[in-house]
Design a protein around this motif. Structure first.
Motif, PDB file in Angstrom:
ATOM      1  N   MET A   1      14.087 -29.137 -53.123  1.00  0.00           N
ATOM      2  CA  MET A   1      13.393 -28.933 -51.756  1.00  0.00           C
ATOM      3  C   MET A   1      13.704 -27.370 -52.011  1.00  0.00           C
ATOM      4  SD  MET A   1      15.184 -31.233 -48.867  1.00  0.00           S
ATOM      5  CE  MET A   1      15.999 -30.951 -48.745  1.00  0.00           C
ATOM      6  N   SER A   2      12.110 -27.026 -52.000  1.00  0.00           N
ATOM      7  CA  SER A   2      12.188 -25.309 -51.549  1.00  0.00           C
ATOM      8  C   SER A   2      10.970 -24.695 -51.019  1.00  0.00           C
ATOM      9  CB  SER A   2      12.124 -24.946 -53.081  1.00  0.00           C
ATOM     10  OG  SER A   2      10.546 -25.218 -53.983  1.00  0.00           O
ATOM     11  N   TRP A   3      10.794 -23.765 -50.398  1.00  0.00           N
ATOM     12  CA  TRP A   3       9.983 -23.072 -50.205  1.00  0.00           C
ATOM     13  C   TRP A   3       9.035 -21.823 -50.967  1.00  0.00           C
ATOM     14  CZ3 TRP A   3       7.122 -23.528 -45.712  1.00  0.00           C
ATOM     15  CH2 TRP A   3       8.080 -23.940 -44.951  1.00  0.00           C
ATOM     16  N   THR A   4       7.712 -21.533 -51.319  1.00  0.00           N
ATOM     17  CA  THR A   4       7.310 -20.950 -51.779  1.00  0.00           C
ATOM     18  C   THR A   4       6.451 -20.097 -51.055  1.00  0.00           C
ATOM     19  OG1 THR A   4       7.270 -22.651 -53.819  1.00  0.00           O
ATOM     20  CG2 THR A   4       4.910 -20.313 -53.637  1.00  0.00           C
ATOM     21  N   VAL A   5       6.840 -18.158 -51.215  1.00  0.00           N
ATOM     22  CA  VAL A   5       6.312 -18.229 -50.338  1.00  0.00           C
ATOM     23  C   VAL A   5       5.010 -16.726 -51.504  1.00  0.00           C
ATOM     24  CG1 VAL A   5       6.607 -16.426 -48.102  1.00  0.00           C
ATOM     25  CG2 VAL A   5       7.743 -17.989 -48.660  1.00  0.00           C
ATOM     26  N   VAL A   6       4.071 -16.683 -51.036  1.00  0.00           N
ATOM     27  CA  VAL A   6       2.807 -15.652 -51.686  1.00  0.00           C
ATOM     28  C   VAL A   6       2.254 -15.276 -50.260  1.00  0.00           C
ATOM     29  CG1 VAL A   6       2.400 -17.081 -53.049  1.00  0.00           C
ATOM     30  CG2 VAL A   6       1.207 -17.287 -51.412  1.00  0.00           C
ATOM     31  N   PRO A   7       1.048 -13.390 -50.853  1.00  0.00           N
ATOM     32  CA  PRO A   7       0.526 -12.918 -49.479  1.00  0.00           C
ATOM     33  C   PRO A   7      -0.946 -14.323 -48.702  1.00  0.00           C
ATOM     34  CG  PRO A   7       1.107 -12.186 -51.539  1.00  0.00           C
ATOM     35  CD  PRO A   7       1.500 -13.049 -51.875  1.00  0.00           C
ATOM     36  N   ALA A   8      -0.994 -14.175 -47.964  1.00  0.00           N
ATOM     37  CA  ALA A   8      -2.062 -14.753 -47.212  1.00  0.00           C
ATOM     38  C   ALA A   8      -2.880 -15.002 -47.644  1.00  0.00           C
ATOM     39  CB  ALA A   8      -1.748 -14.996 -46.020  1.00  0.00           C
ATOM     40  N   SER A   9      -3.901 -14.238 -48.277  1.00  0.00           N
ATOM     41  CA  SER A   9      -5.093 -13.755 -49.551  1.00  0.00           C
ATOM     42  C   SER A   9      -4.677 -14.721 -50.682  1.00  0.00           C
ATOM     43  CB  SER A   9      -5.020 -12.036 -49.766  1.00  0.00           C
ATOM     44  OG  SER A   9      -3.708 -12.070 -50.752  1.00  0.00           O
TER      45      SER A   9
ATOM     46  N   ARG B   1      -0.857  -8.325 -43.704  1.00  0.00           N
ATOM     47  CA  ARG B   1       0.596  -8.509 -43.759  1.00  0.00           C
ATOM     48  C   ARG B   1       1.397  -9.745 -44.280  1.00  0.00           C
ATOM     49  NH1 ARG B   1       2.831  -5.332 -39.256  1.00  0.00           N
ATOM     50  NH2 ARG B   1       1.448  -6.315 -38.403  1.00  0.00           N
ATOM     51  N   GLU B   2      -0.573 -10.393 -43.882  1.00  0.00           N
ATOM     52  CA  GLU B   2       0.288 -11.483 -43.728  1.00  0.00           C
ATOM     53  C   GLU B   2       1.314 -13.415 -44.791  1.00  0.00           C
ATOM     54  OE1 GLU B   2      -2.045 -10.471 -40.167  1.00  0.00           O
ATOM     55  OE2 GLU B   2      -2.484 -10.568 -42.639  1.00  0.00           O
ATOM     56  N   LEU B   3       1.691 -13.395 -44.749  1.00  0.00           N
ATOM     57  CA  LEU B   3       1.921 -14.799 -46.019  1.00  0.00           C
ATOM     58  C   LEU B   3       2.091 -15.945 -45.494  1.00  0.00           C
ATOM     59  CD1 LEU B   3       6.579 -13.269 -45.778  1.00  0.00           C
ATOM     60  CD2 LEU B   3       3.690 -12.677 -47.299  1.00  0.00           C
ATOM     61  N   LEU B   4       1.430 -17.009 -47.242  1.00  0.00           N
ATOM     62  CA  LEU B   4       1.359 -18.050 -46.859  1.00  0.00           C
ATOM     63  C   LEU B   4       2.693 -18.530 -46.996  1.00  0.00           C
ATOM     64  CD1 LEU B   4      -0.311 -20.578 -47.096  1.00  0.00           C
ATOM     65  CD2 LEU B   4      -1.532 -20.048 -49.468  1.00  0.00           C
TER      66      LEU B   4
ATOM     67  N   THR C   1       2.537 -22.765 -44.041  1.00  0.00           N
ATOM     68  CA  THR C   1       2.235 -21.993 -42.746  1.00  0.00           C
ATOM     69  C   THR C   1       1.668 -20.687 -42.674  1.00  0.00           C
ATOM     70  OG1 THR C   1       3.457 -21.338 -40.702  1.00  0.00           O
ATOM     71  CG2 THR C   1       4.505 -21.447 -42.763  1.00  0.00           C
ATOM     72  N   ILE C   2       1.292 -20.306 -41.482  1.00  0.00           N
ATOM     73  CA  ILE C   2       0.465 -18.473 -42.216  1.00  0.00           C
ATOM     74  C   ILE C   2       1.963 -18.017 -40.647  1.00  0.00           C
ATOM     75  CG2 ILE C   2      -0.963 -16.923 -41.966  1.00  0.00           C
ATOM     76  CD1 ILE C   2      -1.982 -19.327 -44.371  1.00  0.00           C
ATOM     77  N   LEU C   3       2.606 -16.927 -41.719  1.00  0.00           N
ATOM     78  CA  LEU C   3       4.037 -16.083 -41.177  1.00  0.00           C
ATOM     79  C   LEU C   3       2.783 -14.246 -40.571  1.00  0.00           C
ATOM     80  CD1 LEU C   3       6.719 -17.567 -42.230  1.00  0.00           C
ATOM     81  CD2 LEU C   3       5.988 -17.795 -40.255  1.00  0.00           C
TER      82      LEU C   3
END
Length: 343
Positions: free
Chosen positions: A1-9, A47-50, A63-65
């Motif tokens: 189980m893991s999160w992946t975080v990338v720029p929302a672009s 600055r948003e992250l996906l 989510t979008i943060l």
């Protein structure tokens, strides 16, 4: 189980992932990928992250943060988004996912807030060591199915509402004015619909405050792009209410998940002293929606107003949910909020 975080672009490259999860859940049209994509295009500042969470290779949350204050992240929440941008598979509470999410975010991530949560889409969890919730607003909906049809629904409304609108219709008839409800659904109609809506809203009080929709501003560009995308798959509707040749009121709506959502309503405020054009439109639109039997409910999602309560008593409380890195932070934040409320 893991999160992946990338720029929302990178959202465009991940829309299929978002769509798949959306289809597996409550499927509110306000969380559809084309709604989110239009929000990001018009209102993101870079600055948003996906972020998405996988379990055994299957995405079960996304989510979008946006960054807030020091150590704080929250769901990307332009005013045009009625609910927070969080999707989760199944009916589980998000609490177990929030601390791992904080550990995956950049910087000293101490708190993540899921804003404007709808308890119909995600049950409100009980407060726990690292989770706190707070009331947001009360919002209203009209239930279409199980109400016995429009006539029964209308008979249950207050006598004053029914009598007042009947008098207004009689007056229009006596003056030779014919009301007409028009519904636009085609993608090629959306640009003009948003332009007409902007002119209607721009003639009222919102123009003075600089908050009116205009075809040329970011709001207008968002509604046009979003409605065109929804209309391309048969999920947008724009209601125009005419009094003779005069455009008197409009609704901008999206559809999906067994509901129609009224995103925006505008009316000719010069008529307000004599008529209630938005309420006259609402009566005819409700009658048609009851008769069509396509949807189970009409959602408004704004803060409940007195006029909502004349149309329905189906009201629920939306909420914010905060997830904390450590239990001590949750207790400290609760204490500070309690002290602020006492002042």
């Amino acid at each position: 189980m893991s999160w992946t975080v990338v720029p929302a672009s990178q959202f465009g490259a991940q829309m299929a992932r978002w769509d798949t999860l959306h289809a597996a859940g409550a499927a509110s049209p306000l969380l559809a990928a084309d709604f989110v994509a239009a929000l990001l295009t018009s209102f993101a500042d870079g600055r948003e992250l996906l972020a998405w969470h996988d379990t055994d290779g299957i995405t079960d949350a996304t989510t979008i943060l946006s960054p807030g204050g020091f150590g704080v992240w929250h769901t990307f929440q332009p005013s045009q988004a009625p609910v927070g941008l969080w999707l989760q598979r199944g009916d589980g509470a998000p609490a177990a996912l929030l601390r791992p999410l904080l550990a995956s975010l950049p910087g000293p991530a101490l708190l993540v807030g899921l804003t404007q949560c709808d308890p119909m889409l995600m049950a409100r969890p009980a407060d726990a060591a690292c989770v706190r919730t707070a009331d947001y607003i009360r919002t209203a909906r009209i239930t279409l199915r199980g109400a016995g049809g429009f006539d029964a629904f209308w008979e249950a409304r207050g006598k004053n509402l029914r009598s007042n609108l009947k008098k207004q219709r009689n007056r229009l008839r006596q003056e030779g004015v014919t009301p007409r409800l028009e519904i636009c659904r085609a993608p090629e109609q959306m640009a003009q619909a948003v332009a007409d809506y902007g002119q209607l809203e721009g003639s009222g009080w919102k123009a003075a405050g600089g908050t009116a929709v205009d075809a040329a501003n970011a709001q207008g560009q968002f509604y046009r792009a979003m409605l065109e995308a929804f209309a391309a798959r048969g999920a947008a509707s724009v209601y125009r209410y005419w009094l003779g040749d005069q455009l008197a009121a409009m609704d901008l709506c999206v559809e999906g998940g067994d509901c129609i959502v009224v995103l925006k309503t505008a009316y000719d405020e010069q008529l307000a002293g004599q008529l209630s054009p938005a309420l006259l439109m609402r009566e005819e639109a409700c009658r048609q929606l009851f008769d069509d039997n396509r949807f189970g409910r009409i959602e408004f999602y704004g803060r409940v107003m007195e006029w909502h309560l004349r149309w329905t008593d189906d009201v629920r409380t939306m909420y914010h949910l905060n997830g904390y890195r450590w239990p001590g932070l949750a207790r400290l934040h609760a204490m500070r909020r309690s002290d602020a409320g006492a002042e």
